[in-house]
Write an enzyme that holds these catalytic residues in place. Structure first.
Site, mmCIF file in Angstrom:
data_model
loop_
_atom_site.group_PDB
_atom_site.id
_atom_site.type_symbol
_atom_site.label_atom_id
_atom_site.label_comp_id
_atom_site.label_asym_id
_atom_site.label_seq_id
_atom_site.Cartn_x
_atom_site.Cartn_y
_atom_site.Cartn_z
ATOM 1 N N PHE A 125 -11.089 5.257 41.902
ATOM 2 C CA PHE A 125 -12.425 5.328 41.303
ATOM 3 C C PHE A 125 -13.463 5.337 42.435
ATOM 4 C CE2 PHE A 125 -16.131 3.671 39.033
ATOM 5 C CZ PHE A 125 -16.068 4.390 37.847
ATOM 6 N N ASP A 195 -7.581 -3.555 41.219
ATOM 7 C CA ASP A 195 -8.713 -3.339 40.314
ATOM 8 C C ASP A 195 -8.129 -3.082 38.925
ATOM 9 O OD1 ASP A 195 -10.789 -2.326 38.770
ATOM 10 O OD2 ASP A 195 -11.775 -1.382 40.468
ATOM 11 N N TYR A 220 -17.071 -4.464 30.604
ATOM 12 C CA TYR A 220 -17.695 -3.634 29.560
ATOM 13 C C TYR A 220 -16.788 -2.554 28.986
ATOM 14 C CZ TYR A 220 -18.827 -0.707 33.686
ATOM 15 O OH TYR A 220 -18.774 0.022 34.838
ATOM 16 N N LYS A 221 -15.533 -2.489 29.452
ATOM 17 C CA LYS A 221 -14.628 -1.475 28.904
ATOM 18 C C LYS A 221 -13.876 -2.084 27.718
ATOM 19 C CE LYS A 221 -14.722 1.090 33.140
ATOM 20 N NZ LYS A 221 -14.336 1.071 34.547
ATOM 21 N N ARG A 374 -11.526 13.101 28.317
ATOM 22 C CA ARG A 374 -10.861 11.805 28.342
ATOM 23 C C ARG A 374 -11.045 11.108 26.998
ATOM 24 N NH1 ARG A 374 -12.482 7.261 32.642
ATOM 25 N NH2 ARG A 374 -14.307 7.391 31.318
HETATM 26 C C1 LIG Z 1 -15.265 1.095 35.435
HETATM 27 C C2 LIG Z 1 -14.745 0.835 36.793
HETATM 28 C C3 LIG Z 1 -15.519 0.145 37.715
HETATM 29 C C4 LIG Z 1 -16.891 -0.294 37.336
HETATM 30 O O1 LIG Z 1 -17.631 -0.733 38.401
HETATM 31 P P1 LIG Z 1 -19.056 -1.425 38.138
HETATM 32 O O2 LIG Z 1 -19.488 -1.784 39.493
HETATM 33 O O3 LIG Z 1 -18.819 -2.606 37.255
HETATM 34 O O4 LIG Z 1 -19.930 -0.408 37.491
HETATM 35 C C5 LIG Z 1 -14.974 -0.110 38.956
HETATM 36 N N1 LIG Z 1 -13.721 0.315 39.279
HETATM 37 C C6 LIG Z 1 -12.958 0.981 38.390
HETATM 38 C C7 LIG Z 1 -11.586 1.401 38.770
HETATM 39 C C8 LIG Z 1 -13.447 1.264 37.128
HETATM 40 O O5 LIG Z 1 -12.700 1.924 36.250
#
Ligand SMILES: *Cc1c(COP(=O)(O)O)cnc(C)c1O
Length: 415
Positions: A125, A195, A220-221, A374
């Site tokens: 990510f 992560d 938030y997911k 997705r």
């Molecule tokens: C959604 C997600 C994030 C989110 O990062 P924020 O800093 O909370 O916006 C980070 N890493 C991964 C792999 C994600 O899927």
């Protein structure tokens, strides 16, 4: 082909079906984006409003003690612990995942002072990669070894201080083998940092059994904590006492209200807090997490696998039967449900417009450049009947090319 079981039968024996009524989803919407922004659990609005009105409005500064604001990051962490295979007291909640990742990666590096290599993957990510770049700015001799998609991370660990991976790939949904890779990291003398943003709340996780050293994840997911909900941080008992993180703010101090001039970390994972916590966001996440009480992650994972499997099968067979668009649509997620996370991605050259056309019909998925559609399946609030309706809508849009209109092809900022 074996005919599919009727969705009503599957819904009737779904042990999680009763949870749907805990969510305030708009009617007529099939929400396949809970992997990006989870739906609103009923009770969150009321709880946040009450905290604002009573605890802030009337309790004022005393609410730090009287309403338990001070302990919220650990209390919310205790709600997350059973979802990820952690023990009470091992998780702290606050700030974005990006910030939490910065803290744990820097802490891992500080535990391996003689090593200067981080192994990650180039398909990680982007924020994870950006954070590593930011750490490198302060440590110019750091090497960030970002391996290509098809390389086994275990083969690149020589001399590494830390392996930093995302457990479920945000694009493809591929699940990494936490235990095998953490073990490989340890054998190479490195620490394993995970992560869990796309795994928490949809996969069965076992941080202790998986051999992780540090983990962070998103609020938030699948945890449904609301836009920008705070993230969580876990540190293994074996490393936490020696772990030092660079964003050493006063709320992570052993005794913030002693106002010492020098920093001394709080015992345990609480040291991974920086400044004053986001009380209102923590309260929203705290309330949202109540939905998980008594929920078996084994049921969640089983339903998730059944739903992603059904969606893939129904889309692919529908496209094949319609005779349209075959060959243009390609499954990007693993076919093997054992290594597929909670979402399914299909590639299509016109993916953006197709997703817009689906949204116009009330089926909400998302699009990730350059060509990925997705679809996230949150087992807490999706029925099998909805899976079928969503798959049929997707097939219909592709088969009839109804996506091919200017109102669907024009791009907006957030995709
Ligand atoms: C959604 C997600 C994030 C989110 O990062 P924020 O800093 O909370 O916006 C980070 N890493 C991964 C792999 C994600 O899927």
């Amino acid at each position: 082909m074996i005919p599919m079981e009727r969705p009503e039968a599957l819904d009737a024996r779904d042990p999680l079906a009763r949870l749907r009524e805990r969510f305030a989803l708009p009617s007529g919407v099939i929400y396949l984006d809970g992997n990006s922004l989870g739906a609103l659990p009923i009770g969150v609005s009321e709880r946040v409003a009450a905290v604002v009105r009573e605890q802030w409005g009337k309790g004022l500064i005393h609410s730090w003690n009287d309403a338990g604001w001070y302990d919220l990051p650990m209390r919310v962490g205790d709600r997350i612990a059973p979802l990820v295979g952690a023990m009470p007291g091992e998780i702290v909640v606050g700030d974005s995942t990006s910030v939490s990742l910065y803290r744990v990666v820097a802490a891992a590096l500080s535990l391996r002072p003689d090593r200067h290599i981080i192994v990650t993957e180039e398909g990680n990510f982007p924020t994870d990669l950006y954070i590593l770049e930011g750490i490198k700015q302060l440590r110019p001799n750091l090497e960030i070894r970002a391996i290509e998609r098809d390389v086994d991370p275990a083969s690149a660990l020589e001399g590494a201080a830390a392996l930093v991976l995302t457990h479920v790939d945000y694009k493809t949904g591929l699940v990494r083998d936490m235990k095998r890779l953490s073990t490989a990291a340890h054998q190479a003398g490195a620490l394993a940092v995970w992560d869990l943003s796309h795994s928490t709340g949809v996969l069965e996780l076992d941080l202790h059994g998986g051999g992780a050293d540090f983990a962070v994840g998103c609020g938030y997911k699948y945890l449904n904590g609301g836009p920008g909900a705070p993230s969580f941080t876990w540190a293994a008992p074996a490393v936490v006492a020696d772990a030092r993180q660079p964003l050493s703010g006063w709320f992570g101090h052993r005794d913030p209200f002693a106002f010492d001039a020098t920093y001394a970390p709080a015992p345990g994972v609480r040291r991974f807090i920086t400044g004053t916590q986001q009380v209102l966001s923590l309260v929203a996440l705290d309330e949202a997490l109540k939905v998980w009480e008594g929920v078996s992650m084994r049921h969640v994972r089983a339903k998730s696998m059944a739903q992603t499997e059904r969606f893939i099968e129904r889309v692919e067979s529908g496209i094949a039967e319609s005779g349209g668009g075959e060959g243009e649509l390609r499954l990007v997620s693993p076919r093997d449900p054992a290594v597929r996370g909670g979402h399914v991605s299909f590639a299509h050259a016109n993916g953006y417009a197709i997703v817009q056309a689906l949204i116009a019909e009330g089926v909400i998925g998302d699009f990730r450049a350059p060509d990925l559609m997705r679809f996230g399946f949150s087992p807490l609030y999706l029925s099998f009947a909805e899976i079928d309706r969503a798959a049929d809508a997707l097939v219909q849009i592709i088969a009839t090319r109804s996506w091919d209109r200017p109102r669907f092809t024009k791009r907006r900022v957030v995709t």
